[in-house]
Design a protein around this motif. Sequence first.
Motif, PDB file in Angstrom:
ATOM      1  N   PRO A 257      -8.056   2.968  67.848  1.00 21.21           N
ATOM      2  CA  PRO A 257      -7.855   4.328  68.377  1.00 21.21           C
ATOM      3  C   PRO A 257      -7.289   4.243  69.787  1.00 21.21           C
ATOM      4  O   PRO A 257      -7.617   3.315  70.539  1.00 21.21           O
ATOM      5  CB  PRO A 257      -9.275   4.907  68.371  1.00 21.21           C
ATOM      6  CG  PRO A 257     -10.036   4.083  67.389  1.00 21.21           C
ATOM      7  CD  PRO A 257      -9.450   2.705  67.459  1.00 21.21           C
ATOM      8  N   LYS A 258      -6.454   5.181  70.168  1.00 20.87           N
ATOM      9  CA  LYS A 258      -5.781   5.121  71.470  1.00 20.87           C
ATOM     10  C   LYS A 258      -6.749   5.169  72.636  1.00 20.87           C
ATOM     11  O   LYS A 258      -6.438   4.690  73.727  1.00 20.87           O
ATOM     12  CB  LYS A 258      -4.754   6.247  71.580  1.00 20.87           C
ATOM     13  CG  LYS A 258      -3.584   6.105  70.618  1.00 20.87           C
ATOM     14  CD  LYS A 258      -2.473   7.062  70.944  1.00 20.87           C
ATOM     15  CE  LYS A 258      -1.307   6.921  69.960  1.00 20.87           C
ATOM     16  NZ  LYS A 258      -0.715   5.571  70.006  1.00 20.87           N
ATOM     17  N   GLU A 259      -7.938   5.774  72.424  1.00 20.00           N
ATOM     18  CA  GLU A 259      -8.908   5.867  73.517  1.00 20.00           C
ATOM     19  C   GLU A 259      -9.741   4.583  73.672  1.00 20.00           C
ATOM     20  O   GLU A 259     -10.508   4.450  74.638  1.00 20.00           O
ATOM     21  CB  GLU A 259      -9.845   7.057  73.295  1.00 20.00           C
ATOM     22  CG  GLU A 259     -10.739   6.962  72.059  1.00 20.00           C
ATOM     23  CD  GLU A 259     -10.071   7.481  70.801  1.00 20.00           C
ATOM     24  OE1 GLU A 259     -10.792   7.659  69.801  1.00 20.00           O
ATOM     25  OE2 GLU A 259      -8.839   7.702  70.825  1.00 20.00           O
ATOM     26  N   GLN A 260      -9.602   3.636  72.749  1.00 18.62           N
ATOM     27  CA  GLN A 260     -10.388   2.401  72.804  1.00 18.62           C
ATOM     28  C   GLN A 260      -9.897   1.488  73.931  1.00 18.62           C
ATOM     29  O   GLN A 260      -8.715   1.178  74.037  1.00 18.62           O
ATOM     30  CB  GLN A 260     -10.280   1.659  71.477  1.00 18.62           C
ATOM     31  CG  GLN A 260     -10.916   0.265  71.465  1.00 18.62           C
ATOM     32  CD  GLN A 260     -12.404   0.303  71.646  1.00 18.62           C
ATOM     33  OE1 GLN A 260     -13.113   0.902  70.848  1.00 18.62           O
ATOM     34  NE2 GLN A 260     -12.909  -0.332  72.707  1.00 18.62           N
TER      35      GLN A 260
ATOM     36  N   MET B 117       0.122  -9.867  80.479  1.00 18.53           N
ATOM     37  CA  MET B 117       0.742  -8.667  81.037  1.00 18.53           C
ATOM     38  C   MET B 117       2.166  -8.491  80.509  1.00 18.53           C
ATOM     39  O   MET B 117       2.581  -7.378  80.161  1.00 18.53           O
ATOM     40  CB  MET B 117       0.744  -8.734  82.561  1.00 18.53           C
ATOM     41  CG  MET B 117      -0.622  -8.629  83.199  1.00 18.53           C
ATOM     42  SD  MET B 117      -0.473  -8.588  85.000  1.00 18.53           S
ATOM     43  CE  MET B 117      -2.206  -8.580  85.469  1.00 18.53           C
ATOM     44  N   ALA B 118       2.899  -9.596  80.451  1.00 18.40           N
ATOM     45  CA  ALA B 118       4.281  -9.518  79.968  1.00 18.40           C
ATOM     46  C   ALA B 118       4.315  -9.068  78.505  1.00 18.40           C
ATOM     47  O   ALA B 118       5.137  -8.222  78.116  1.00 18.40           O
ATOM     48  CB  ALA B 118       4.975 -10.867  80.128  1.00 18.40           C
TER      49      ALA B 118
ATOM     50  N   GLU C 239      -0.005  -0.279  80.620  1.00 21.09           N
ATOM     51  CA  GLU C 239      -0.966   0.539  81.368  1.00 21.09           C
ATOM     52  C   GLU C 239      -2.322   0.554  80.668  1.00 21.09           C
ATOM     53  O   GLU C 239      -3.369   0.502  81.326  1.00 21.09           O
ATOM     54  CB  GLU C 239      -0.431   1.952  81.548  1.00 21.09           C
ATOM     55  CG  GLU C 239       0.775   2.017  82.488  1.00 21.09           C
ATOM     56  CD  GLU C 239       1.216   3.449  82.762  1.00 21.09           C
ATOM     57  OE1 GLU C 239       0.532   4.374  82.288  1.00 21.09           O
ATOM     58  OE2 GLU C 239       2.241   3.621  83.443  1.00 21.09           O
ATOM     59  N   ARG C 240      -2.307   0.629  79.363  1.00 21.66           N
ATOM     60  CA  ARG C 240      -3.566   0.634  78.623  1.00 21.66           C
ATOM     61  C   ARG C 240      -4.304  -0.695  78.797  1.00 21.66           C
ATOM     62  O   ARG C 240      -5.527  -0.724  78.943  1.00 21.66           O
ATOM     63  CB  ARG C 240      -3.289   0.882  77.133  1.00 21.66           C
ATOM     64  CG  ARG C 240      -4.535   0.910  76.275  1.00 21.66           C
ATOM     65  CD  ARG C 240      -4.187   1.107  74.812  1.00 21.66           C
ATOM     66  NE  ARG C 240      -5.387   1.166  73.988  1.00 21.66           N
ATOM     67  CZ  ARG C 240      -5.386   1.274  72.666  1.00 21.66           C
ATOM     68  NH1 ARG C 240      -4.228   1.346  72.019  1.00 21.66           N
ATOM     69  NH2 ARG C 240      -6.520   1.312  71.997  1.00 21.66           N
TER      70      ARG C 240
ATOM     71  N   ILE D 249      -8.758  -0.724  82.355  1.00 25.36           N
ATOM     72  CA  ILE D 249     -10.162  -0.987  82.594  1.00 25.36           C
ATOM     73  C   ILE D 249     -10.384  -1.682  83.939  1.00 25.36           C
ATOM     74  O   ILE D 249     -11.409  -1.493  84.590  1.00 25.36           O
ATOM     75  CB  ILE D 249     -10.757  -1.838  81.445  1.00 25.36           C
ATOM     76  CG1 ILE D 249     -12.291  -1.850  81.548  1.00 25.36           C
ATOM     77  CG2 ILE D 249     -10.175  -3.236  81.413  1.00 25.36           C
ATOM     78  CD1 ILE D 249     -12.953  -2.429  80.331  1.00 25.36           C
ATOM     79  N   PHE D 250      -9.399  -2.450  84.410  1.00 28.26           N
ATOM     80  CA  PHE D 250      -9.519  -3.118  85.693  1.00 28.26           C
ATOM     81  C   PHE D 250      -9.364  -2.138  86.842  1.00 28.26           C
ATOM     82  O   PHE D 250     -10.041  -2.239  87.858  1.00 28.26           O
ATOM     83  CB  PHE D 250      -8.489  -4.247  85.802  1.00 28.26           C
ATOM     84  CG  PHE D 250      -8.608  -5.265  84.718  1.00 28.26           C
ATOM     85  CD1 PHE D 250      -9.573  -6.257  84.781  1.00 28.26           C
ATOM     86  CD2 PHE D 250      -7.758  -5.239  83.623  1.00 28.26           C
ATOM     87  CE1 PHE D 250      -9.692  -7.193  83.767  1.00 28.26           C
ATOM     88  CE2 PHE D 250      -7.867  -6.162  82.607  1.00 28.26           C
ATOM     89  CZ  PHE D 250      -8.849  -7.147  82.682  1.00 28.26           C
ATOM     90  N   ALA D 251      -8.477  -1.160  86.669  1.00 28.03           N
ATOM     91  CA  ALA D 251      -8.315  -0.114  87.681  1.00 28.03           C
ATOM     92  C   ALA D 251      -9.570   0.717  87.783  1.00 28.03           C
ATOM     93  O   ALA D 251      -9.998   1.107  88.874  1.00 28.03           O
ATOM     94  CB  ALA D 251      -7.109   0.769  87.325  1.00 28.03           C
TER      95      ALA D 251
END
Length: 402
Positions: free
Chosen positions: A256-259, A379-380, A389-390, A394-396
Amino acid sequence: MKNQTPHIGIFGRRNNGKSSLINMLTGQATAIVSEVPGTTTDPVKKSMEIAGLGAAVLIDTAGIDDHGDLGNQRVERSKQSIAQIDLAMLVFIGDEWNVEEENLIKEFQHYKTPFLIVHNKSDIKAIDPKLKQRLTEKYSTNILSISAKNNDGRDLLLNEIKTILSEEKVQSKNLFEGLISPNDLVLLVTPIDAGAPEGRMILPQVQAWRSILDLNAQMISCKPEQLQATLSMLKQPPALVVTDSQVFGRVAEILPKEQALTSFSILMAQMKGDFEKMLEGTPSVKQLKAGDRILILESCTHQISCEDIGRVKIPKLLQKFTGLNLEFDFIAGNSPLPENLPDYKMVIQCGGCVATRKQVLNRIKPFIDKGIPVSNYGMALAFVNGIFERSVKIFAQNKKKS
């Protein structure tokens, strides 16, 4: 979670007793000792256990006063090792302190490497008190007097090593620190392909398992093809899903996109790399032009397979994403960096699971200093899969909480 074993480099002129010092510390004839100048050529490594600290690697280097074409190469190899160590010991004897020693300390300071100044063979000639005072004041450090040959000063030196490395926080933070809480469930997606070692898991996956358990959280693991079935069995969504970067796109489509989602490689980047610079440099993929050269940095050496993530999959995906013909170079382990760094428009570093934080940071530092964008495998791959961004969200969120 404990970081990789700290590396301790021993530097100084020829015949200053560097090899004898290693033998004293290890308690065995580890390094060849000879009166012949230049006995030690390339840096030699020896592992040892230090009480109260754990395993450490001692690196015996060639003399900084070596000369001639071959000697200059040896000196250069010794200097290159400074970027790979967590602590340096500069050994001198008598009152032999000149420009060579001063230049070495400048190298230590450039790489922000803590250092000890050790006066060896003190049984033959004690250090001049005025020189000791000058060095102590100039470098704000203790000058340790020892006699490696007579095993005099071993405990003093080991205690100083432990103190400095403890202050440098060689014990790193947990991979999931601030990202999960006790009793949270983490789902690890671990593909088994040609790149996976026979009969065991890759190191980042093992480190993730241990980190989760150390935080009193729980984990469940599955292969990508089992992900849908695994999710359907869970009574509630996991707090975090961590996947191997090479199946980012496949996993993101199922979840799911919110996961909350990230990768093993990105977890390693926030623990060992310059995370902010990698966040900043990754979108530079969109700025690449035809013929641009990209450098792939691998912390380990390994047999290359048709599914190799760094040498096969990342180049293919980058060229597919950009639609450009790009050039790629690869450097493994501690091999020297290219001479002309500005030739590269981007650098992509692996997770660095077998390297120390110091080694990863200093590996990419020359490129950062020249303004060359740096990224990380995870990241790449997240970027070319449209989930950058997704994957770092969680780190942000954790940064805001702290």
